[in-house]
Structures are given as C-alpha cells and as structure tokens.
Design an enzyme around this catalytic site. Structure first.
Site, PDB file in Angstrom:
ATOM      1  N   GLU A   1       7.940  28.599 -28.728  1.00 27.76           N
ATOM      2  CA  GLU A   1       8.435  29.949 -28.416  1.00 27.76           C
ATOM      3  C   GLU A   1       8.695  30.084 -26.929  1.00 27.76           C
ATOM      4  OE1 GLU A   1       5.440  29.035 -27.632  1.00 27.76           O
ATOM      5  OE2 GLU A   1       4.470  30.974 -27.303  1.00 27.76           O
TER       6      GLU A   1
ATOM      7  N   ASP B   1       8.695  33.148 -22.331  1.00 25.78           N
ATOM      8  CA  ASP B   1       7.786  32.814 -23.439  1.00 25.78           C
ATOM      9  C   ASP B   1       7.472  34.082 -24.221  1.00 25.78           C
ATOM     10  OD1 ASP B   1       5.577  30.363 -24.030  1.00 25.78           O
ATOM     11  OD2 ASP B   1       4.953  32.379 -24.650  1.00 25.78           O
ATOM     12  N   ILE B   2       7.619  34.000 -25.552  1.00 28.14           N
ATOM     13  CA  ILE B   2       7.350  35.184 -26.384  1.00 28.14           C
ATOM     14  C   ILE B   2       5.842  35.461 -26.383  1.00 28.14           C
ATOM     15  CG2 ILE B   2       7.646  36.229 -28.676  1.00 28.14           C
ATOM     16  CD1 ILE B   2       9.879  34.191 -29.200  1.00 28.14           C
TER      17      ILE B   2
HETATM   18  N1  LIG Z   1       8.115  30.486 -36.848  1.00 27.83           N
HETATM   19  C1  LIG Z   1       7.982  29.517 -35.947  1.00 27.83           C
HETATM   20  N2  LIG Z   1       6.865  29.458 -35.206  1.00 27.83           N
HETATM   21  C2  LIG Z   1       6.728  28.491 -34.293  1.00 27.83           C
HETATM   22  C3  LIG Z   1       7.763  27.518 -34.105  1.00 27.83           C
HETATM   23  N3  LIG Z   1       7.352  26.679 -33.108  1.00 27.83           N
HETATM   24  C4  LIG Z   1       6.130  27.100 -32.703  1.00 27.83           C
HETATM   25  N4  LIG Z   1       5.740  28.195 -33.400  1.00 27.83           N
HETATM   26  C5  LIG Z   1       4.489  28.959 -33.304  1.00 27.83           C
HETATM   27  O1  LIG Z   1       4.396  29.592 -32.042  1.00 27.83           O
HETATM   28  C6  LIG Z   1       3.014  29.958 -31.844  1.00 27.83           C
HETATM   29  C7  LIG Z   1       2.671  29.800 -30.375  1.00 27.83           C
HETATM   30  O2  LIG Z   1       1.395  30.278 -30.202  1.00 27.83           O
HETATM   31  P1  LIG Z   1       0.603  30.214 -28.841  1.00 27.83           P
HETATM   32  O3  LIG Z   1       1.034  29.008 -28.053  1.00 27.83           O
HETATM   33  O4  LIG Z   1      -0.853  30.351 -29.153  1.00 27.83           O
HETATM   34  O5  LIG Z   1       1.110  31.417 -28.011  1.00 27.83           O
HETATM   35  P2  LIG Z   1       1.239  32.970 -28.335  1.00 27.83           P
HETATM   36  O6  LIG Z   1       0.582  33.358 -29.618  1.00 27.83           O
HETATM   37  O7  LIG Z   1       2.691  33.294 -28.212  1.00 27.83           O
HETATM   38  O8  LIG Z   1       0.425  33.610 -27.143  1.00 27.83           O
HETATM   39  P3  LIG Z   1       0.867  33.822 -25.636  1.00 27.83           P
HETATM   40  O9  LIG Z   1       1.974  32.856 -25.309  1.00 27.83           O
HETATM   41  O10 LIG Z   1      -0.372  33.524 -24.847  1.00 27.83           O
HETATM   42  O11 LIG Z   1       1.284  35.250 -25.488  1.00 27.83           O
HETATM   43  C8  LIG Z   1       2.201  29.050 -32.750  1.00 27.83           C
HETATM   44  O12 LIG Z   1       1.645  29.837 -33.758  1.00 27.83           O
HETATM   45  C9  LIG Z   1       3.245  28.103 -33.358  1.00 27.83           C
HETATM   46  O13 LIG Z   1       2.946  27.763 -34.704  1.00 27.83           O
HETATM   47  C10 LIG Z   1       8.934  27.610 -34.935  1.00 27.83           C
HETATM   48  O14 LIG Z   1       9.897  26.815 -34.846  1.00 27.83           O
HETATM   49  N5  LIG Z   1       8.996  28.627 -35.836  1.00 27.83           N
END
Ligand SMILES: Nc1nc2c(ncn2[C@@H]2O[C@H](COP(=O)(O)OP(=O)(O)OP(=O)(O)O)[C@@H](O)[C@H]2O)c(=O)[nH]1
Length: 296
Positions: free
Chosen positions: A213, A170-171
């Site tokens: 992500e 997970d990013i």
């Molecule tokens: N650009 C882009 N963003 C995406 C996509 N799918 C999901 N996201 C974004 O991924 C983000 C995930 O955020 P969170 O689940 O809060 O997790 P995080 O900010 O990575 O925090 P941690 O996992 O706790 O480190 C959200 O802002 C979503 O909008 C996509 O296909 N493209």
C-alpha cells in the site's frame, strides 16, 4: 498498427502503402535511412518496419545495424525487401539484424502473411513489456520500472542541473481495510488511489507501486514547495473521495506522505535521497497520519 516503409522508390512505396492499408495497417513512409532513424525517435514510433536493401546513402543492412545498435530497450521487427537473390543475401540481411527477408517483386499474399507474422511478434513483445513494467492490479508502474525511472530522473537532474521532487505515499491503517472489507475491497481501494493520483498529476509525473500500500511519485522540474501543493491536493482528494464498493458501502481512506527535493550536495546517491523521503513518511505516520511531512 503502424508500419514504417523505408524505400527510395516512389512506386514501391505507393504499392506497399496501398497493400498495407488494405490489410488494416497504418503505413508511414521514409525515403531513406536517415529519415527512417528520425521517425524512430518519436515516442509513438512504429515497431514494424519494411526496409528496402538498395537505397542511396545508407543501405538497408546498414540501417538495420544502426537500429540494432540503439540501447534504449525498444524492440523493432524488421522485414527486408530486396531484388537480391540467394542465400548469401539472406544471411547478410539477417546478420545485419533483419528478422525476415522477402524478394522483390514481392508476391502480395506472401507479403501479407509475413507482415501479419511480424505484427504478432510486435504485439507479443508489447504484452511482455507491459507485464514486465506495470503493476498488474493498478496498472501504474511496478517497483522495477519506477526504480529505473527514478535513476533516470537523478541522472537527468544532475546533467541538466534541474531539480525534481519525490513523494512516497502510504495508505493509513490499510490492514484494517482488508480486515473490514476483505481483500477484494482492499484491492478496489488501491485502484481508487491510483485513479486519484492519475487525475491529480501532470502527464509527465510518474507513479509506481512500491510495495503493498505504498506508492512512489516522481515529480520532474518541481521544487519542494510546489510538491507540497501537489501532495496536499492528493491527500485531500483521497480523504474526501471515498472508494465506493457498492451503492451503500464506501471505504474512507487517508494517506501519509513523505516529500523530498533532490539535492546533489546532500544526496550522495539514489538510496540516500529515497531514505530522506522515507524518513519524512515515517515522521508523518508517527505524528498522527493523514498528513504530509517534508524532508529536512
Ligand atoms: N487488498 C490488498 N492488500 C494488500 C496488498 N498488498 C499488501 N496488502 C495489505 O496491506 C496491509 C499493510 O499493512 P501494514 O503494513 O501493517 O500497514 P497499515 O495497516 O497500512 O498501517 P500504517 O501504514 O502504519 O498506517 C497488509 O494487511 C497487507 O496484507 C494487495 O495487493 N491487496
């Protein structure tokens, strides 16, 4: 596109090969039904088939039935060639599973357009298959497909008494990436992560995008120690190879990774196994991110 010709008569095979090559196809030949079925086992098996009706051993309709009985979800377009005349023969061939029917001796122009029609359907089916199994943004497997591959890995590992490992990646703070570089920048980062995964994994490892992500990687015949080595290589490549979105802008990323090795005694089913890796990922996030945690 490859075309499988199944005919016991060498002269017909030669005539078909010459014509197909002239029309831009790659002919592959089988002299009987058994040889044909063998050729269809290959990973790169042809999906367009021209089959003769009367052959020693398995007849054309019998071969059609046996191809249609396969339950591996693969699609084959079958054109049956025969000296038999009349509606009865057409009905019998198509009830056996043929998609089209042509009388011998065949008219070259008719065979050409019928083969072209068949190849359009094969291509359409390949496109649909691609859309149904791949993630549109990154081209790695989508969630449906990786779940299916995951279930297959568990079945195979149980049957062959081998092991495999699961990695959930997970990013970190990806929301911030989107907030800073926009959704387009976030999308580029996701593609970059999949590139790094592909270049650091073996051909038979499988990568799927599980959620926004979050990525799932299946590592066949890999124990937890080996999986750790792979995970560390990936973690470090992601940290030190930022996403370049232009000459002077780059996105630095880190990832957290949860690892688990399949254990028949501990993992009652697929979701129990996934849960263990997911809990390890949760612990990696909780203990500061940019790290790998192995499941208990
Ligand atoms: N650009 C882009 N963003 C995406 C996509 N799918 C999901 N996201 C974004 O991924 C983000 C995930 O955020 P969170 O689940 O809060 O997790 P995080 O900010 O990575 O925090 P941690 O996992 O706790 O480190 C959200 O802002 C979503 O909008 C996509 O296909 N493209």
């Amino acid at each position: 596109m490859d075309v499988l010709i199944v005919d016991d008569d060498a002269i017909t095979r030669l005539a078909l090969c010459t014509a197909l090559e002239e029309w831009g196809f790659v002919p592959i030949v089988a002299e009987n039904g058994d040889q044909a079925l063998q050729k269809l086992e290959a990973e790169t098996a042809p999906h367009l088939l021209i089959i003769d009706w009367s052959m020693p051993g398995m007849s054309g309709p019998e071969l059609c039935k046996s191809i249609r009985k396969r339950d591996d979800g693969q699609f084959f377009y079958i054109l049956m060639l025969t000296g038999k005349e009349g509606n009865e023969a057409i009905v019998e061939a198509m009830e056996a599973g043929a998609d089209d029917f042509l009388n011998k001796p065949f008219d070259h122009r008719v065979l050409k357009v019928r083969t072209a029609a068949g190849s359009r359907i094969v291509r359409l089916e390949q496109t649909l298959n691609q859309l149904a199994s791949r993630d549109a943004l990154t081209q790695c497997w989508n969630r449906r497909m990786i779940d299916e591959l995951f279930a297959n890995s568990i079945a195979e590992s149980t049957r062959k008494q081998t092991t495999f490992s699961l990695m959930i990646l997970d990013i970190d703070h990806f929301k911030k990436v989107n907030d800073t570089y926009g959704h387009a920048g976030g999308d580029m980062a996701l593609k970059h992560i999949v590139n790094i995964l592909n270049t650091n994994l073996r051909e038979y490892d499988q990568v799927g995008r599980y959620g926004g992500e979050e990525f799932v990687v299946l590592l066949p015949a890999t124990d937890q120690n080996e999986a750790w080595g792979v995970a560390e290589r990936i973690r470090s490549a992601i940290q030190f190879q930022p996403t370049r979105i232009s000459d002077d802008v780059k996105i630095d990323l880190t990832v957290s990774i949860g690892l688990a090795q399949f254990d028949r005694r501990q993992d009652a089913n697929q979701s129990a196994f996934f849960e263990r890796a997911d809990k390890a990922l949760y612990n990696a996030k909780q203990s500061g991110r940019n790290r790998i945690v192995s499941a208990e």
